[in-house]
Design a protein around this motif. Structure first.
Motif, PDB file in Angstrom:
ATOM      1  N   ALA A  51      81.876  -2.923  18.964  1.00 50.69           N
ATOM      2  CA  ALA A  51      82.862  -1.626  18.208  1.00 50.69           C
ATOM      3  C   ALA A  51      82.238  -0.483  18.397  1.00 50.69           C
ATOM      4  CB  ALA A  51      83.156  -2.422  16.822  1.00 50.69           C
ATOM      5  N   ILE A  52      80.760  -0.448  18.162  1.00 54.56           N
ATOM      6  CA  ILE A  52      80.170   0.646  18.165  1.00 54.56           C
ATOM      7  C   ILE A  52      80.502   1.499  19.617  1.00 54.56           C
ATOM      8  CG2 ILE A  52      77.739   1.964  17.942  1.00 54.56           C
ATOM      9  CD1 ILE A  52      77.378   0.058  15.595  1.00 54.56           C
ATOM     10  N   TYR A  53      80.059   0.601  20.674  1.00 59.31           N
ATOM     11  CA  TYR A  53      80.150   1.112  22.153  1.00 59.31           C
ATOM     12  C   TYR A  53      81.590   1.652  22.543  1.00 59.31           C
ATOM     13  CZ  TYR A  53      75.307  -0.441  22.491  1.00 59.31           C
ATOM     14  OH  TYR A  53      74.044  -0.373  22.471  1.00 59.31           O
ATOM     15  N   TYR A  54      82.564   1.127  21.728  1.00 56.73           N
ATOM     16  CA  TYR A  54      83.787   1.889  21.949  1.00 56.73           C
ATOM     17  C   TYR A  54      83.690   3.347  21.716  1.00 56.73           C
ATOM     18  CZ  TYR A  54      88.684   2.661  21.081  1.00 56.73           C
ATOM     19  OH  TYR A  54      90.058   3.094  21.361  1.00 56.73           O
ATOM     20  N   TYR A  55      83.055   3.714  20.763  1.00 54.79           N
ATOM     21  CA  TYR A  55      83.095   5.137  20.259  1.00 54.79           C
ATOM     22  C   TYR A  55      81.986   5.848  21.159  1.00 54.79           C
ATOM     23  CZ  TYR A  55      86.318   3.842  16.536  1.00 54.79           C
ATOM     24  OH  TYR A  55      87.359   3.095  16.071  1.00 54.79           O
ATOM     25  N   PHE A  56      80.683   5.064  21.389  1.00 58.44           N
ATOM     26  CA  PHE A  56      79.772   5.949  21.971  1.00 58.44           C
ATOM     27  C   PHE A  56      79.528   5.144  23.322  1.00 58.44           C
ATOM     28  CE2 PHE A  56      79.261   6.577  17.646  1.00 58.44           C
ATOM     29  CZ  PHE A  56      79.203   8.084  17.592  1.00 58.44           C
ATOM     30  N   LYS A  57      79.387   5.767  24.434  1.00 57.75           N
ATOM     31  CA  LYS A  57      79.356   4.792  25.732  1.00 57.75           C
ATOM     32  C   LYS A  57      77.930   4.259  25.859  1.00 57.75           C
ATOM     33  CE  LYS A  57      78.027   8.735  28.827  1.00 57.75           C
ATOM     34  NZ  LYS A  57      78.424   9.579  29.808  1.00 57.75           N
ATOM     35  N   ASN A  58      76.854   4.767  25.170  1.00 57.12           N
ATOM     36  CA  ASN A  58      75.521   3.865  25.200  1.00 57.12           C
ATOM     37  C   ASN A  58      74.820   4.612  23.980  1.00 57.12           C
ATOM     38  OD1 ASN A  58      74.411   6.567  26.039  1.00 57.12           O
ATOM     39  ND2 ASN A  58      74.893   6.100  28.189  1.00 57.12           N
ATOM     40  N   LYS A  59      73.842   3.828  24.017  1.00 55.28           N
ATOM     41  CA  LYS A  59      72.909   4.253  22.790  1.00 55.28           C
ATOM     42  C   LYS A  59      72.268   5.568  22.752  1.00 55.28           C
ATOM     43  CE  LYS A  59      68.962   2.841  20.013  1.00 55.28           C
ATOM     44  NZ  LYS A  59      67.901   1.863  19.621  1.00 55.28           N
ATOM     45  N   SER A  60      72.090   6.216  23.922  1.00 54.38           N
ATOM     46  CA  SER A  60      71.614   7.366  24.433  1.00 54.38           C
ATOM     47  C   SER A  60      72.633   8.481  23.664  1.00 54.38           C
ATOM     48  CB  SER A  60      71.274   7.831  25.604  1.00 54.38           C
ATOM     49  OG  SER A  60      70.272   7.355  25.895  1.00 54.38           O
ATOM     50  N   GLU A  61      73.724   8.409  23.910  1.00 53.73           N
ATOM     51  CA  GLU A  61      74.963   9.241  23.468  1.00 53.73           C
ATOM     52  C   GLU A  61      74.926   9.346  21.916  1.00 53.73           C
ATOM     53  OE1 GLU A  61      79.822   9.069  23.416  1.00 53.73           O
ATOM     54  OE2 GLU A  61      78.994   9.137  25.516  1.00 53.73           O
ATOM     55  N   LEU A  62      75.058   7.944  21.298  1.00 49.94           N
ATOM     56  CA  LEU A  62      75.023   7.934  20.042  1.00 49.94           C
ATOM     57  C   LEU A  62      73.487   8.523  19.291  1.00 49.94           C
ATOM     58  CD1 LEU A  62      75.829   6.640  17.113  1.00 49.94           C
ATOM     59  CD2 LEU A  62      74.491   4.622  17.752  1.00 49.94           C
ATOM     60  N   LEU A  63      72.426   8.405  19.770  1.00 55.59           N
ATOM     61  CA  LEU A  63      71.453   9.307  19.390  1.00 55.59           C
ATOM     62  C   LEU A  63      71.631  10.786  19.558  1.00 55.59           C
ATOM     63  CD1 LEU A  63      68.656   8.558  18.252  1.00 55.59           C
ATOM     64  CD2 LEU A  63      67.799   8.456  20.801  1.00 55.59           C
ATOM     65  N   GLU A  64      72.076  11.133  20.634  1.00 59.20           N
ATOM     66  CA  GLU A  64      72.166  12.608  20.806  1.00 59.20           C
ATOM     67  C   GLU A  64      73.173  13.091  19.707  1.00 59.20           C
ATOM     68  OE1 GLU A  64      74.126  15.803  24.016  1.00 59.20           O
ATOM     69  OE2 GLU A  64      73.473  13.780  24.715  1.00 59.20           O
ATOM     70  N   GLU A  65      74.481  12.284  19.560  1.00 59.55           N
ATOM     71  CA  GLU A  65      75.512  12.872  18.557  1.00 59.55           C
ATOM     72  C   GLU A  65      74.689  12.957  17.142  1.00 59.55           C
ATOM     73  OE1 GLU A  65      79.524  12.488  18.661  1.00 59.55           O
ATOM     74  OE2 GLU A  65      79.581  11.998  20.819  1.00 59.55           O
ATOM     75  N   LEU A  66      73.928  11.649  16.725  1.00 61.68           N
ATOM     76  CA  LEU A  66      73.425  11.578  15.578  1.00 61.68           C
ATOM     77  C   LEU A  66      72.268  12.741  15.307  1.00 61.68           C
ATOM     78  CD1 LEU A  66      72.605   9.976  12.825  1.00 61.68           C
ATOM     79  CD2 LEU A  66      71.008   8.783  14.299  1.00 61.68           C
ATOM     80  N   THR A  67      71.396  12.917  16.338  1.00 61.54           N
ATOM     81  CA  THR A  67      70.458  14.139  15.923  1.00 61.54           C
ATOM     82  C   THR A  67      70.950  15.579  15.882  1.00 61.54           C
ATOM     83  OG1 THR A  67      70.071  13.929  18.154  1.00 61.54           O
ATOM     84  CG2 THR A  67      68.413  12.767  16.967  1.00 61.54           C
ATOM     85  N   THR A  68      72.178  15.598  16.845  1.00 58.71           N
ATOM     86  CA  THR A  68      72.707  16.871  16.605  1.00 58.71           C
ATOM     87  C   THR A  68      73.375  17.208  15.321  1.00 58.71           C
ATOM     88  OG1 THR A  68      73.207  17.000  18.969  1.00 58.71           O
ATOM     89  CG2 THR A  68      74.395  18.485  17.883  1.00 58.71           C
TER      90      THR A  68
END
Length: 193
Positions: A51-68
């Motif tokens: 379900a998380i990968y539905y919103y973020f294509k991969n862990k790197s994208e999630l990490l980038e949005e989180l840190t930003t």
């Protein structure tokens, strides 16, 4: 026993969104002291990891949005204050943020994406724009400040006495500011006929 919803989130579901995932990840960082795994994040949200990968294509994208998102919490320049006041506020807010989210600095330094760093850089440039410095001197000032702040943040995380505080950067910032002011004064002296 709680049953997790598997796969893609339902269209009518308002509970899960990018914003909810990011905010949950921030809370887990504070409590866990590190960037949460997809597994721990999905467990906290009570959803399947997919379900998380539905919103973020991969862990790197999630990490980038989180840190930003995290770095965006730092001081936003007001433009009506003296540059030294603004830069001190920006620097202290950055140190406070790095202290609040243990593991953030290591994550930032290991990332391939520059998006999170650009938040700090852009705010630094807004402040320094008032000084009309050359690009090379502005970049040198940015590098000096960032290296100092990162080193100080590491020192704070290693301080077992708890005596090192964000206010301990004041004298070092004064030295950096003195150097910048000396450069500006020297430049003005060289332009005077």
């Amino acid at each position: 026993m709680t049953i997790k919803k598997r796969g893609r989130p339902q269209k009518e579901s308002k509970a899960l969104s990018k914003e909810v995932i990011i905010e949950t990840a921030k809370k887990l960082m504070i409590s866990g002291g590190k960037i949460p795994s997809i597994r721990s994040l999905s467990a906290e949200l009570n959803v399947d990891a997919m379900a998380i990968y539905y919103y973020f294509k991969n862990k790197s994208e999630l990490l980038e949005e989180l840190t930003t998102s995290l770095i965006s919490e730092i001081y936003q320049p007001q433009k009506d204050l003296e540059w030294e006041v603004e830069l001190r506020k920006l620097s202290k807010s950055y140190i406070v943020l790095l202290s609040k989210y243990d593991g953030l600095l290591q994550t930032l330094l290991s990332m391939k994406s520059a998006s999170p760093a650009n938040v700090f850089i852009n705010r630094f440039k807004i402040i320094m724009n008032k000084l009309n410095m050359s690009t090379s001197i502005e970049n040198a000032s940015l590098n000096l400040l960032a290296d100092y702040l990162h080193g100080f943040s590491i020192s704070m995380s290693c301080d077992t006495t708890g005596k090192l505080t964000v206010d301990d950067i004041d004298e070092s910032l004064d030295i950096i500011f003195t150097g910048i002011n000396a450069y500006i004064a020297n430049r003005k002296d060289n332009l005077t006929p």
